[in-house]
Design a protein around this motif. Structure first.
Motif, mmCIF file in Angstrom:
data_model
loop_
_atom_site.group_PDB
_atom_site.id
_atom_site.type_symbol
_atom_site.label_atom_id
_atom_site.label_comp_id
_atom_site.label_asym_id
_atom_site.label_seq_id
_atom_site.Cartn_x
_atom_site.Cartn_y
_atom_site.Cartn_z
ATOM 1 N N VAL A 1 24.203 -7.814 -16.446
ATOM 2 C CA VAL A 1 23.034 -7.551 -17.291
ATOM 3 C C VAL A 1 22.186 -6.400 -16.753
ATOM 4 O O VAL A 1 21.148 -6.066 -17.315
ATOM 5 C CB VAL A 1 22.141 -8.813 -17.475
ATOM 6 N N VAL A 2 22.623 -5.798 -15.652
ATOM 7 C CA VAL A 2 21.860 -4.699 -15.050
ATOM 8 C C VAL A 2 22.176 -3.399 -15.779
ATOM 9 O O VAL A 2 23.334 -3.060 -15.995
ATOM 10 C CB VAL A 2 22.202 -4.549 -13.550
ATOM 11 N N ARG A 3 21.120 -2.687 -16.189
ATOM 12 C CA ARG A 3 21.331 -1.376 -16.817
ATOM 13 C C ARG A 3 21.207 -0.273 -15.765
ATOM 14 O O ARG A 3 22.090 0.560 -15.643
ATOM 15 C CB ARG A 3 20.327 -1.167 -17.950
ATOM 16 N N TYR A 4 20.098 -0.269 -15.031
ATOM 17 C CA TYR A 4 19.896 0.743 -13.982
ATOM 18 C C TYR A 4 19.351 0.083 -12.721
ATOM 19 O O TYR A 4 18.680 -0.941 -12.802
ATOM 20 C CB TYR A 4 18.853 1.785 -14.406
ATOM 21 N N VAL A 5 19.623 0.716 -11.604
ATOM 22 C CA VAL A 5 18.930 0.360 -10.371
ATOM 23 C C VAL A 5 18.244 1.627 -9.883
ATOM 24 O O VAL A 5 18.898 2.643 -9.649
ATOM 25 C CB VAL A 5 19.895 -0.167 -9.289
ATOM 26 N N GLN A 6 16.915 1.592 -9.818
ATOM 27 C CA GLN A 6 16.174 2.750 -9.298
ATOM 28 C C GLN A 6 16.140 2.642 -7.776
ATOM 29 O O GLN A 6 15.747 1.614 -7.230
ATOM 30 C CB GLN A 6 14.748 2.771 -9.858
ATOM 31 N N LEU A 7 16.556 3.727 -7.116
ATOM 32 C CA LEU A 7 16.752 3.681 -5.672
ATOM 33 C C LEU A 7 15.575 4.326 -4.955
ATOM 34 O O LEU A 7 14.877 5.163 -5.527
ATOM 35 C CB LEU A 7 18.027 4.461 -5.327
ATOM 36 N N PRO A 8 15.381 3.949 -3.704
ATOM 37 C CA PRO A 8 14.370 4.665 -2.922
ATOM 38 C C PRO A 8 14.871 6.096 -2.723
ATOM 39 O O PRO A 8 16.033 6.289 -2.340
ATOM 40 C CB PRO A 8 14.340 3.898 -1.596
ATOM 41 N N PRO A 9 14.037 7.104 -2.993
ATOM 42 C CA PRO A 9 14.506 8.495 -2.959
ATOM 43 C C PRO A 9 15.149 8.868 -1.624
ATOM 44 O O PRO A 9 16.152 9.575 -1.590
ATOM 45 C CB PRO A 9 13.233 9.310 -3.185
ATOM 46 N N ASP A 10 14.592 8.362 -0.536
ATOM 47 C CA ASP A 10 15.154 8.732 0.763
ATOM 48 C C ASP A 10 16.317 7.815 1.152
ATOM 49 O O ASP A 10 16.855 7.910 2.246
ATOM 50 C CB ASP A 10 14.068 8.696 1.849
ATOM 51 N N GLY A 11 16.677 6.913 0.240
ATOM 52 C CA GLY A 11 17.799 6.022 0.544
ATOM 53 C C GLY A 11 19.116 6.576 0.042
ATOM 54 O O GLY A 11 20.152 5.932 0.161
ATOM 55 N N VAL A 12 19.065 7.756 -0.566
ATOM 56 C CA VAL A 12 20.281 8.324 -1.136
ATOM 57 C C VAL A 12 20.678 9.580 -0.379
ATOM 58 O O VAL A 12 19.925 10.553 -0.352
ATOM 59 C CB VAL A 12 20.062 8.702 -2.620
ATOM 60 N N ASP A 13 21.837 9.577 0.234
ATOM 61 C CA ASP A 13 22.393 10.790 0.819
ATOM 62 C C ASP A 13 23.283 11.393 -0.251
ATOM 63 O O ASP A 13 24.426 10.974 -0.461
ATOM 64 C CB ASP A 13 23.188 10.458 2.077
ATOM 65 N N ILE A 14 22.726 12.367 -0.996
ATOM 66 C CA ILE A 14 23.405 12.853 -2.195
ATOM 67 C C ILE A 14 24.778 13.438 -1.867
ATOM 68 O O ILE A 14 25.762 13.157 -2.566
ATOM 69 C CB ILE A 14 22.506 13.876 -2.926
ATOM 70 N N GLU A 15 24.851 14.197 -0.777
ATOM 71 C CA GLU A 15 26.138 14.793 -0.397
ATOM 72 C C GLU A 15 27.192 13.715 -0.171
ATOM 73 O O GLU A 15 28.308 13.786 -0.679
ATOM 74 C CB GLU A 15 25.967 15.634 0.872
ATOM 75 N N LEU A 16 26.799 12.712 0.586
ATOM 76 C CA LEU A 16 27.717 11.627 0.924
ATOM 77 C C LEU A 16 28.179 10.902 -0.335
ATOM 78 O O LEU A 16 29.364 10.607 -0.513
ATOM 79 C CB LEU A 16 26.995 10.649 1.865
ATOM 80 N N LEU A 17 27.229 10.662 -1.251
ATOM 81 C CA LEU A 17 27.540 9.935 -2.470
ATOM 82 C C LEU A 17 28.459 10.777 -3.358
ATOM 83 O O LEU A 17 29.409 10.275 -3.958
ATOM 84 C CB LEU A 17 26.238 9.583 -3.204
ATOM 85 N N HIS A 18 28.204 12.089 -3.403
ATOM 86 C CA HIS A 18 29.083 12.990 -4.153
ATOM 87 C C HIS A 18 30.514 12.908 -3.644
ATOM 88 O O HIS A 18 31.450 12.719 -4.412
ATOM 89 C CB HIS A 18 28.590 14.437 -4.006
ATOM 90 N N ASP A 19 30.663 13.048 -2.336
ATOM 91 C CA ASP A 19 31.997 12.995 -1.736
ATOM 92 C C ASP A 19 32.679 11.674 -2.055
ATOM 93 O O ASP A 19 33.848 11.631 -2.427
ATOM 94 C CB ASP A 19 31.901 13.156 -0.211
ATOM 95 N N ALA A 20 31.908 10.594 -1.913
ATOM 96 C CA ALA A 20 32.489 9.265 -2.119
ATOM 97 C C ALA A 20 32.914 9.080 -3.566
ATOM 98 O O ALA A 20 33.978 8.519 -3.834
ATOM 99 C CB ALA A 20 31.474 8.198 -1.715
ATOM 100 N N THR A 21 32.108 9.581 -4.512
ATOM 101 C CA THR A 21 32.492 9.416 -5.923
ATOM 102 C C THR A 21 33.725 10.255 -6.222
ATOM 103 O O THR A 21 34.592 9.832 -6.986
ATOM 104 C CB THR A 21 31.349 9.840 -6.877
ATOM 105 N N ARG A 22 33.833 11.429 -5.607
ATOM 106 C CA ARG A 22 35.032 12.253 -5.828
ATOM 107 C C ARG A 22 36.272 11.549 -5.296
ATOM 108 O O ARG A 22 37.290 11.506 -5.955
ATOM 109 C CB ARG A 22 34.874 13.615 -5.135
ATOM 110 N N ARG A 23 36.129 10.982 -4.087
ATOM 111 C CA ARG A 23 37.277 10.264 -3.511
ATOM 112 C C ARG A 23 37.673 9.108 -4.412
ATOM 113 O O ARG A 23 38.837 8.893 -4.680
ATOM 114 C CB ARG A 23 36.920 9.732 -2.123
ATOM 115 N N GLU A 24 36.656 8.376 -4.909
ATOM 116 C CA GLU A 24 36.918 7.212 -5.759
ATOM 117 C C GLU A 24 37.624 7.652 -7.046
ATOM 118 O O GLU A 24 38.545 7.011 -7.512
ATOM 119 C CB GLU A 24 35.594 6.521 -6.095
ATOM 120 N N ALA A 25 37.197 8.786 -7.596
ATOM 121 C CA ALA A 25 37.779 9.280 -8.842
ATOM 122 C C ALA A 25 39.249 9.657 -8.647
ATOM 123 O O ALA A 25 40.065 9.515 -9.550
ATOM 124 C CB ALA A 25 36.983 10.471 -9.345
#
Lengths: 93, 232
Positions: free
Chosen positions: A66-90
């Motif tokens: 039932v969750v639509r979005y989760v708003q994250l703490p801005p400093d809790g996201v390492d965007i580079e790391l998340l990008h790499d991880a999503t690419r690997r997952e894809a």
């Protein structure tokens, strides 16, 4: 599994979980499981006028589906790391 | 899909009995809590009940009226929480939100009802909130944990069947489309396509049907056929 791993890393941080029924709950992420069920502590409903019954709630369990979005703490996201991880997952790696 | 709350009256055993569970499908009783009142939406509390938490659903049975009981699947519970603030509800309770199929046209009407103390006819499928009030509030944390465990036992089903439905109806649409084209005039070209695609009885039946249609037309459609062959 990527987001499960990610959410596990921000356990203890404050997030806002927005549900598909428009209810938004702010709270401390206490735990998350592989279905992205979410347990929150110290919860506050963002729009209390609209959902007065939820005011009394201090901790809750939210069904992952039932969750639509989760708003994250801005400093809790390492965007580079998340990008790499999503690419690997894809790529299925 | 989410069906919300429903009546539950299947009981077994003597006295007020216990709920009948679907053992054959692996449904297990996880927790029983006596002395629990239930509050549906903004209706008055119904007291003197027992809740049975199973691996699949929450069942509340009245201790006084053996025909009275409610059940809701964990699939339909979007959120559950412990509520202790007396301003929100006089007694500490488990608060649960129930996911229901919203009927757009009737939504306003039901919200209007919910804003008042609702004593009208009970429409279970429209109830969006439920409170379980144990007479012993020290049980709340345990109940909350059992709710969590059981919710985790019920992840969303993988929509395999739905996918098949989609493919099937798409095939059917395609086949119907071909048939329509056929009856217009297009003959041998589509015909080959159809055989090429055919897999399973459904398509075979369609093909045979088309063959028959084609046969009838064959006799007086020489020119059309030649036209079609020309295009191939």
């Amino acid at each position: 599994m990527l987001f499960f791993s990610y959410f596990k890393e921000i356990v203890g941080r404050e997030v806002v979980v927005e549900l598909k029924n428009d209810l938004a709950i702010r709270g401390t992420l206490r735990s998350v499981d592989q279905y992205l069920n979410i347990k929150l502590e110290n919860t506050r409903v963002v729009d209390q006028d609209k959902y007065p019954h939820m005011m009394s709630v201090r901790n809750c369990f939210i069904r992952g589906s039932v969750v639509r979005y989760v708003q994250l703490p801005p400093d809790g996201v390492d965007i580079e790391l998340l990008h790499d991880a999503t690419r690997r997952e894809a790529r299925g790696g | 899909m989410a069906i919300g709350l429903r009546h539950f009256a299947e009981r077994t055993g003597s006295g007020v009995g216990r709920p009948v569970l679907d053992d054959s499908d692996g449904e297990e009783l996880m927790h029983v809590q006596e002395g629990v009142s239930i509050v549906l939406g903004s209706r008055p509390a119904e007291s003197h009940g027992t809740i049975y938490i199973t691996s699949r659903q929450v069942i509340w049975l009245s201790d006084l009226d053996s025909n009275k009981g409610y059940a809701v699947d964990f699939f339909s519970i979007s959120l559950h929480a412990v509520s202790r603030d007396p301003l929100a509800y006089p007694s500490p309770c488990i608060y649960a939100q129930i996911d229901i199929e919203e009927d757009e046209c009737e939504e306003d009407e039901s919200e209007g009802l919910e804003s008042e103390f609702d004593t009208g006819p009970l429409e279970l499928s429209k109830i969006k909130e439920m409170r379980l009030v144990p007479s012993d509030p020290s049980q709340l944390d345990r109940l909350f944990e059992v709710f969590c465990e059981c919710a985790e036992l019920n992840p969303e089903p993988v929509d395999d069947e739905e996918d098949h439905d989609w493919v099937f109806s798409a095939d059917q649409m395609e086949a119907d489309g071909l048939e329509e084209e056929d009856s217009a005039w297009n003959l041998s070209g589509n015909h080959t396509d159809c055989i090429g695609h055919s897999n399973g009885h459904h398509d075979l039946a369609q093909t045979v049907l088309q063959l028959e249609i084609n046969d009838k037309r064959f006799e007086d459609a020489e020119e059309t056929e030649r036209d079609n062959n020309g295009h191939q």
